[in-house]
Design a protein around this motif. Structure first.
Motif, PDB file in Angstrom:
ATOM      1  N   VAL A 145     -27.767 -27.657   5.370  1.00 30.30           N
ATOM      2  CA  VAL A 145     -27.136 -26.599   6.156  1.00 30.30           C
ATOM      3  C   VAL A 145     -27.099 -26.995   7.623  1.00 30.30           C
ATOM      4  N   GLY A 146     -26.306 -26.245   8.393  1.00 23.51           N
ATOM      5  CA  GLY A 146     -26.259 -26.422   9.839  1.00 23.51           C
ATOM      6  C   GLY A 146     -26.132 -25.068  10.499  1.00 23.51           C
ATOM      7  N   VAL A 147     -26.472 -25.031  11.781  1.00 26.47           N
ATOM      8  CA  VAL A 147     -26.338 -23.790  12.538  1.00 26.47           C
ATOM      9  C   VAL A 147     -25.891 -24.123  13.954  1.00 26.47           C
ATOM     10  N   GLY A 148     -25.106 -23.235  14.520  1.00 31.55           N
ATOM     11  CA  GLY A 148     -24.673 -23.389  15.905  1.00 31.55           C
ATOM     12  C   GLY A 148     -24.406 -22.017  16.498  1.00 31.55           C
TER      13      GLY A 148
ATOM     14  N   THR B 116     -16.692 -30.597  -6.464  1.00 28.24           N
ATOM     15  CA  THR B 116     -15.910 -30.261  -5.270  1.00 28.24           C
ATOM     16  C   THR B 116     -15.996 -28.769  -4.993  1.00 28.24           C
ATOM     17  N   GLN B 117     -16.288 -28.436  -3.744  1.00 22.79           N
ATOM     18  CA  GLN B 117     -16.340 -27.051  -3.302  1.00 22.79           C
ATOM     19  C   GLN B 117     -15.116 -26.778  -2.423  1.00 22.79           C
ATOM     20  N   GLN B 118     -14.508 -25.606  -2.576  1.00 25.12           N
ATOM     21  CA  GLN B 118     -13.351 -25.236  -1.768  1.00 25.12           C
ATOM     22  C   GLN B 118     -13.633 -23.928  -1.039  1.00 25.12           C
ATOM     23  N   LEU B 119     -13.844 -24.034   0.280  1.00 28.21           N
ATOM     24  CA  LEU B 119     -14.054 -22.873   1.129  1.00 28.21           C
ATOM     25  C   LEU B 119     -12.727 -22.237   1.508  1.00 28.21           C
ATOM     26  N   ASP B 120     -12.760 -20.973   1.870  1.00 30.06           N
ATOM     27  CA  ASP B 120     -11.565 -20.325   2.407  1.00 30.06           C
ATOM     28  C   ASP B 120     -11.111 -21.044   3.678  1.00 30.06           C
TER      29      ASP B 120
ATOM     30  N   THR C  91     -15.016 -27.740   8.704  1.00 31.42           N
ATOM     31  CA  THR C  91     -15.106 -28.529   7.483  1.00 31.42           C
ATOM     32  C   THR C  91     -13.679 -28.887   7.096  1.00 31.42           C
ATOM     33  N   LYS C  92     -13.386 -30.175   7.063  1.00 30.04           N
ATOM     34  CA  LYS C  92     -12.009 -30.644   6.900  1.00 30.04           C
ATOM     35  C   LYS C  92     -11.410 -30.165   5.580  1.00 30.04           C
ATOM     36  N   GLY C  93     -10.278 -29.456   5.711  1.00 29.70           N
ATOM     37  CA  GLY C  93      -9.593 -28.946   4.534  1.00 29.70           C
ATOM     38  C   GLY C  93     -10.390 -27.900   3.779  1.00 29.70           C
ATOM     39  N   GLY C  94     -11.562 -27.506   4.314  1.00 33.29           N
ATOM     40  CA  GLY C  94     -12.431 -26.575   3.613  1.00 33.29           C
ATOM     41  C   GLY C  94     -13.065 -27.148   2.366  1.00 33.29           C
ATOM     42  N   ARG C  95     -12.959 -28.478   2.182  1.00 30.15           N
ATOM     43  CA  ARG C  95     -13.459 -29.115   0.957  1.00 30.15           C
ATOM     44  C   ARG C  95     -14.684 -29.968   1.244  1.00 30.15           C
ATOM     45  N   TRP C  96     -15.651 -29.895   0.346  1.00 31.22           N
ATOM     46  CA  TRP C  96     -16.817 -30.763   0.405  1.00 31.22           C
ATOM     47  C   TRP C  96     -17.403 -30.855  -1.002  1.00 31.22           C
TER      48      TRP C  96
ATOM     49  N   ASP D 247     -17.656 -31.304  10.407  1.00 26.85           N
ATOM     50  CA  ASP D 247     -17.493 -31.901   9.077  1.00 26.85           C
ATOM     51  C   ASP D 247     -18.791 -32.476   8.520  1.00 26.85           C
ATOM     52  N   ALA D 248     -19.926 -31.922   8.945  1.00 28.65           N
ATOM     53  CA  ALA D 248     -21.214 -32.441   8.476  1.00 28.65           C
ATOM     54  C   ALA D 248     -21.435 -32.190   6.986  1.00 28.65           C
ATOM     55  N   LEU D 249     -20.792 -31.158   6.412  1.00 29.55           N
ATOM     56  CA  LEU D 249     -20.937 -30.940   4.974  1.00 29.55           C
ATOM     57  C   LEU D 249     -20.396 -32.131   4.188  1.00 29.55           C
ATOM     58  N   ASN D 250     -19.435 -32.854   4.762  1.00 29.40           N
ATOM     59  CA  ASN D 250     -18.905 -34.051   4.109  1.00 29.40           C
ATOM     60  C   ASN D 250     -19.652 -35.321   4.504  1.00 29.40           C
ATOM     61  N   THR D 251     -19.973 -35.463   5.785  1.00 31.60           N
ATOM     62  CA  THR D 251     -20.600 -36.702   6.247  1.00 31.60           C
ATOM     63  C   THR D 251     -22.118 -36.698   6.068  1.00 31.60           C
ATOM     64  N   GLY D 252     -22.712 -35.508   6.021  1.00 33.97           N
ATOM     65  CA  GLY D 252     -24.162 -35.413   5.937  1.00 33.97           C
ATOM     66  C   GLY D 252     -24.877 -35.606   7.265  1.00 33.97           C
TER      67      GLY D 252
END
Length: 301
Positions: free
Chosen positions: A151-154, A73-77, A62-67, A275-280
């Motif tokens: 959500v996504g899984v891999g 705006t969410q900020q991941l570690d 997730t780019k920059g941890g932001r979505w 980066d699917a959290l940003n692009t969907g």
């Protein structure tokens, strides 16, 4: 110090054997007749380069941890410091709960709590089941919150065919689309393109010698059984990686040296790309109390 992967859960059927870890619910070993088909690592070591790990509630970066979630705006570690991204989800280093351990199967569960960067609680399970010459992995995710979320899984297995060097393997990948790696950028993927006429066309099968990939492949063709078939082969031996219809992407990664055996190849089933959290793109949309389930597996032929 405790074991970095926790307890080890062995499952067997016939001459097939797998080992699953308590920490991260990862796949540490899969072999048939004593022949290894994933790159193994010692139980007292951390999984090298994500080997065998479950990646959720998002795979890859997730780019920059932001979505953004519902306008906020969410900020991941930042867990990939070199590029400044949040990588491979939130459960890789958690202790999963053992729900069931039978001779040929094991089921583990984990709760994804509300935390900085992640606003909706989830419950996830994974079941590993061995059969003669086969391993099947089934993932389930349930929305435990009061708001819908994508959500996504891999997963991150590195495959091998016994002691055959990776560069002697042939990869057959039924992907018509690709997002090539661009390691000079913070988000290392170029624009999606057609594989026709490019170095990324593996639909007819190509040897891995001289091939360097950290690349997301999409547009996976569906076989007659309704699944996607990815094949590693060598001299009449085949390792089939099949993925269910919701696993629309596969990341292929070829590091130079994973566990001292030389070059390795990861084939990572993913429900969505980086980066699917940003692009969907291809996120699994879960309403409150809704669940999703999907499977993939490995078959030795």
């Amino acid at each position: 110090m405790g074991n970095p992967t926790g307890q080890q859960f062995e499952i067997t059927r016939g001459n097939a054997r797998a080992v699953v870890t308590e920490i991260g619910a990862g796949l540490r070993a899969f072999e048939v007749g004593g022949v290894p088909y994933v790159e193994e690592f010692p139980e007292d070591a951390k999984p090298p380069m994500g080997a065998g790990q479950v990646l959720l509630p998002w795979p890859n970066r997730t780019k920059g941890g932001r979505w953004t979630f519902q306008g906020e705006t969410q900020q991941l570690d930042i867990t990939e410091e070199a590029r400044g991204n949040a990588i491979h989800g939130l459960t890789r280093h958690l202790e999963w709960e053992l729900l069931e351990h039978a001779e040929s199967s094991v089921t583990l569960a984990v709760d994804v709590e509300v935390q900085p960067g992640w606003p909706v609680p989830l419950r996830a399970t994974v079941t590993y089941e061995v059969a003669p010459r086969e391993l099947t992995i089934t993932h389930e995710i349930r929305n435990e919150g009061e708001q819908p979320i994508g959500v996504g899984v891999g997963t991150h297995p590195y495959f091998r065919i016994g002691d055959v060097p990776t560069d002697e393997l042939t990869l057959t990948l039924p992907a018509s689309r690709v997002r090539p790696s661009r390691p000079d950028e913070q988000m290392p993927y170029a624009e999606e393109q057609d594989v026709e006429g490019t170095e990324y066309d593996f639909r007819a099968g190509r040897g891995l010698a001289g091939v360097n990939l950290d690349t997301a492949f999409g547009g996976l063709a569906t076989a007659e059984d309704g699944k996607h078939h990815i094949v590693l082969s060598h001299d009449g031996q085949e390792l089939l990686v099949w993925t269910g219809p919701d696993f629309r992407w596969a990341q292929v990664f070829t590091p130079d040296d994973l566990v001292g055996r030389g070059r390795a190849v990861a084939i990572e089933p993913m429900t969505c790309p980086a980066d699917a959290l940003n692009t969907g793109t291809d996120l699994i949309e879960l309403a409150p109390s809704a669940s999703w389930s999907g499977s993939w597996g490995v078959r030795v032929r």
